[in-house]
Design a protein around this motif. Structure first.
Motif, mmCIF file in Angstrom:
data_model
loop_
_atom_site.group_PDB
_atom_site.id
_atom_site.type_symbol
_atom_site.label_atom_id
_atom_site.label_comp_id
_atom_site.label_asym_id
_atom_site.label_seq_id
_atom_site.Cartn_x
_atom_site.Cartn_y
_atom_site.Cartn_z
ATOM 1 N N PHE A 57 0.858 -1.094 0.081
ATOM 2 C CA PHE A 57 0.014 0.099 0.286
ATOM 3 C C PHE A 57 0.688 1.254 -0.270
ATOM 4 O O PHE A 57 0.551 2.175 -0.572
ATOM 5 C CB PHE A 57 -0.862 -0.021 1.156
ATOM 6 C CG PHE A 57 -2.302 -0.679 1.013
ATOM 7 C CD1 PHE A 57 -3.010 -0.039 0.102
ATOM 8 C CD2 PHE A 57 -2.707 -1.723 1.598
ATOM 9 C CE1 PHE A 57 -4.199 -0.451 -0.335
ATOM 10 C CE2 PHE A 57 -3.856 -2.336 1.306
ATOM 11 C CZ PHE A 57 -4.553 -1.622 0.432
ATOM 12 N N GLU A 100 1.083 4.436 -2.720
ATOM 13 C CA GLU A 100 1.076 5.862 -2.349
ATOM 14 C C GLU A 100 2.241 6.529 -3.224
ATOM 15 O O GLU A 100 2.067 7.607 -3.497
ATOM 16 C CB GLU A 100 1.186 6.116 -0.802
ATOM 17 C CG GLU A 100 -0.114 5.508 0.067
ATOM 18 C CD GLU A 100 -1.429 5.930 -0.758
ATOM 19 O OE1 GLU A 100 -1.244 7.190 -0.668
ATOM 20 O OE2 GLU A 100 -2.212 5.570 -0.763
ATOM 21 N N VAL A 158 -9.443 10.414 -3.302
ATOM 22 C CA VAL A 158 -9.497 9.073 -3.824
ATOM 23 C C VAL A 158 -8.270 8.364 -3.199
ATOM 24 O O VAL A 158 -8.678 7.036 -2.345
ATOM 25 C CB VAL A 158 -9.237 8.842 -5.366
ATOM 26 C CG1 VAL A 158 -9.371 7.413 -5.522
ATOM 27 C CG2 VAL A 158 -10.594 9.309 -5.877
ATOM 28 N N ALA A 159 -7.189 8.826 -3.001
ATOM 29 C CA ALA A 159 -6.149 7.806 -2.019
ATOM 30 C C ALA A 159 -6.295 7.849 -0.517
ATOM 31 O O ALA A 159 -6.081 6.779 -0.195
ATOM 32 C CB ALA A 159 -4.706 8.874 -2.472
ATOM 33 N N GLU A 203 -9.056 5.258 -0.508
ATOM 34 C CA GLU A 203 -8.270 3.920 -1.060
ATOM 35 C C GLU A 203 -7.539 3.323 0.333
ATOM 36 O O GLU A 203 -7.655 2.191 0.606
ATOM 37 C CB GLU A 203 -7.334 4.078 -2.140
ATOM 38 C CG GLU A 203 -6.499 3.087 -2.495
ATOM 39 C CD GLU A 203 -5.034 3.020 -2.344
ATOM 40 O OE1 GLU A 203 -4.896 4.415 -2.312
ATOM 41 O OE2 GLU A 203 -4.323 2.169 -1.917
ATOM 42 N N VAL A 204 -6.710 3.963 0.914
ATOM 43 C CA VAL A 204 -6.121 3.688 2.122
ATOM 44 C C VAL A 204 -6.960 3.404 3.153
ATOM 45 O O VAL A 204 -6.724 2.214 3.833
ATOM 46 C CB VAL A 204 -5.064 4.811 2.435
ATOM 47 C CG1 VAL A 204 -4.535 4.493 3.900
ATOM 48 C CG2 VAL A 204 -3.803 4.921 1.421
ATOM 49 N N VAL A 229 -10.225 2.029 3.211
ATOM 50 C CA VAL A 229 -10.720 0.433 2.779
ATOM 51 C C VAL A 229 -9.519 -0.476 2.764
ATOM 52 O O VAL A 229 -9.982 -1.398 2.975
ATOM 53 C CB VAL A 229 -11.571 0.823 1.496
ATOM 54 C CG1 VAL A 229 -12.020 -0.393 1.160
ATOM 55 C CG2 VAL A 229 -12.673 1.899 1.676
ATOM 56 N N GLY A 230 -8.377 -0.142 2.209
ATOM 57 C CA GLY A 230 -7.409 -1.119 1.956
ATOM 58 C C GLY A 230 -7.027 -1.537 3.464
ATOM 59 O O GLY A 230 -6.789 -2.533 3.585
ATOM 60 N N ALA A 249 -16.180 5.324 1.848
ATOM 61 C CA ALA A 249 -14.955 4.804 2.191
ATOM 62 C C ALA A 249 -14.861 4.607 3.910
ATOM 63 O O ALA A 249 -14.548 3.392 4.385
ATOM 64 C CB ALA A 249 -13.756 5.672 1.980
#
Lengths: 101, 189
Positions: free
Chosen positions: A33, A37, A69-70, A73-74, A76-77, B168
């Motif tokens: 991850f 980034e 978005v990043a 994404e982080v 949820v990831g 999210a």
């Protein structure tokens, strides 16, 4: 005279390459991850460079949305990483082979 | 030689920013300890922020530090400490030749991108495309320009990010939630 755009573009390309190499070689989902980034930041740098050379604020607006978005994404990831770690007690992507046919 | 063509402070800023980015990025992928990787990531973000300031993107430089170095890396560190994964992951190469293949693929990609930039005239032939949208630095501050662009041209994308962030957050809560409290509830009931 200001720094030419090509210098920043080359730095961004190298940064993207380092991130891609880490993504391909590291096994820990967390480090992967972080490498994503790195690649996103390389793209951000490219966007800002072109925003300057084209004198268009749209490039900076794109970076703003990439940031959002990043962040999503982080979030949820890392939620997925935590969920996987609860079941497997490991974040190594090599051990996630349950879907293998 | 270089400094005679470009102003010395600009060159120094560029070199410092690039060095921070490169050293930080390399130590992210080299460090054995995930905590060290996360801290190296902060170094890279500071390098990117310096480059943003150099290119008149002051607002994005501030946001880069606040959101990336402040929020995202802290989230990484929280998860690392929450899970206790401060040990090394798999050592060596489980897949034979993976590293050399990765070097080859990345090298070809980066060299291709740089060659394309050098020959396609993207950098030099850009003036024909300029000033299609909101111009940069039209007498106002960078925050003013960016805010005007986001709240007029990109207003629908901006509204969509609100939905994205809510999804999210809800997704992260659902994914990371432990199942234990529910069992306790059933026992109590």
């Amino acid at each position: 005279m200001t720094i030419p755009a090509s210098w920043f573009l080359i730095v961004a390309a190298v940064l993207f390459g380092i991130g891609a190499f880490g993504l391909l070689t590291r096994r820990s989902a967390l480090i992967m991850f972080m490498c994503v980034e790195l690649m996103l930041n390389a793209v951000n740098l490219t966007f800002v460079t072109f925003a300057r050379s084209l004198q268009d604020i749209g490039g900076q607006a794109a970076v703003f949305f990439i940031l959002v978005v990043a962040a999503a994404e982080v979030t949820v990831g890392l939620g997925i990483v935590v969920a996987v770690f609860r079941r497997r007690h490991s974040v190594s992507v090599d051990e996630l082979s349950e879907l293998k046919g | 030689m270089i400094a005679s063509v470009h102003s010395l402070p600009d060159v120094i800023t560029f070199v410092v920013a690039s060095a921070l980015m490169m050293v930080g990025a390399v130590s992210v992928i080299v460090a054995k300890n995930p905590v060290h990787s996360a801290l190296s990531l902060i170094m890279t973000f500071f390098g990117v922020a310096i480059a943003f300031v150099e290119m008149d993107a002051q607002f994005l430089a501030a946001v880069e530090i606040i959101v990336y170095a402040g929020a995202i890396v802290v989230l990484f560190l929280f998860v690392i400490m929450f899970l206790g994964v401060d040990r090394d992951d798999v050592v060596g190469e489980p897949l034979v030749g993976q590293r050399s293949l990765a070097v080859l693929g990345v090298g070809v990609t980066v060299a291709g991108v740089i060659t394309m930039m050098a020959h396609a005239g993207w950098v030099t032939g850009v003036s024909a495309l300029s000033n299609r949208g909101h111009s940069l630095g039209g007498g106002y501050s960078n925050v003013n320009d960016l805010g005007t662009a986001i709240f007029t041209t990109y207003i629908y994308a901006f509204e969509a990010t609100a939905a994205l962030l809510i999804i999210a957050v809800v997704g992260a809560v659902v994914l990371a939630r432990s199942d234990r409290p529910r069992e306790n509830d059933e026992e109590i009931a």
